[in-house]
Scaffold this active site. Structure first.
Site, short mmCIF file in Angstrom:
data_model
loop_
_atom_site.label_atom_id
_atom_site.label_comp_id
_atom_site.label_asym_id
_atom_site.label_seq_id
_atom_site.Cartn_x
_atom_site.Cartn_y
_atom_site.Cartn_z
N ASP A 12 40.48 44.65 41.22
CA ASP A 12 39.96 43.47 41.90
C ASP A 12 38.62 42.93 41.34
O ASP A 12 38.25 43.62 40.24
CB ASP A 12 40.03 43.64 43.41
CG ASP A 12 38.77 44.46 44.04
OD1 ASP A 12 38.05 45.06 43.03
OD2 ASP A 12 38.42 44.34 45.19
N LYS A 23 47.97 43.39 41.19
CA LYS A 23 46.80 43.98 42.04
C LYS A 23 47.56 43.86 43.45
O LYS A 23 47.26 45.10 44.17
CB LYS A 23 45.48 42.76 42.07
CG LYS A 23 44.70 43.36 43.06
CD LYS A 23 43.39 42.40 43.22
CE LYS A 23 43.69 41.45 44.46
NZ LYS A 23 42.92 40.55 44.69
#
Ligand code: SF4
Length: 252
Positions: A178, A159
């Protein structure tokens, strides 16, 4: 009283954004739809992208930064914390710590207190100092430009890698997954998975590569402003006509 949601598939014209991907490859599109789900029909994906463009033409990363290194640190700090809180903390933090060297050799207990408002401050301090040392020792003081390299830094997972490579360098290494992207990609039938890695793979299959960076920002913006977790504001959502989520709060 909440009425029964009537599902209807809107016929939308494919946008140019899908040319070169599954839009002009029916066999591939069918294969992807079989793996990922029926909601990934190229025409529908094109409609979703067009509507996101309409709603959020300027969507970008909301973490304030002046260079790739600051974005990396802010992204580490943003775990389990709002961007607004991170920006408040980094406003003074980046004045004191000018770059990787300052963070790498910081006094840990001092840094812990400075980033304390972002939560998980002990682990974040270890990650920030470790990543800064890694950048100095292995990458000549520069944040690396490949996912393979950036993942070698402590505290950096896909991420964070995608945020930094995409926003700071414009490199489409993948899709940022996310909490908002997890929720929205499931509500929009772009994946059936719950694990971030599997969701990212699905999104990389159905979203054209040249849209990965912008799509991530747009979905995050939509998740923060309209398609919120507890009670999505479907009445204000321009994707409503092509959303079939069971979480919808209005009829379609
Ligand atoms: S219609 Fe509602 S559930 Fe669907 S994307 Fe919009 S806000 Fe989210």
């Amino acid at each position: 009283m909440k009425r029964k949601i009537v599902k209807k598939r809107a016929a939308e014209k494919p946008s140019k954004t899908l040319i070169g991907t599954t839009a002009n490859k029916p066999a591939k599109a069918a294969k992807v739809a079989k793996i990922v789900g029926a909601g990934t029909d190229p025409k529908r994906v094109a409609a979703i992208l067009a509507k996101l463009d309409q709603a959020y033409p300027e969507a970008t990363c909301e973490l304030k930064h002046e260079n790739p290194f600051q974005l990396l640190i802010s992204t580490i700090l943003s775990a389990q914390c709002t961007d607004v809180r991170v920006n408040q903390v980094t406003q003074t933090l980046y004045k004191k710590y000018a770059g990787p060297e300052a963070f790498a050799y910081a006094h840990p207990s001092e840094l812990e207190q400075e980033i304390r408002p972002t939560g998980f401050f002990r682990n974040k301090t270890k990650s920030i100092m470790g990543a800064s040392k890694g950048i100095l020792e292995k990458f000549n003081g520069q944040v690396p430009r490949t996912m393979e390299e950036i993942l070698t830094l402590p505290g950096v997972a896909r991420k964070t890698g995608n945020v930094v490579l995409g926003t700071a360098y414009g490199i489409p290494s993948g899709v940022v997954v996310d909490t908002h992207v997890i929720r929205l990609s499931r509500r929009l039938d772009l994946t059936k998975h719950e694990e971030p890695k599997k969701i990212e793979l699905d999104l990389m299959r159905v979203i054209p590569k040249n849209r990965w960076i912008k799509f991530s920002h747009q979905l995050i913006w939509h998740g923060r402003r309209v398609c919120i977790a507890r009670k999505p504001r479907c009445i204000d959502c321009n994707l409503e006509s092509i959303c079939y989520s069971k979480d919808k709060t209005i009829d379609s």
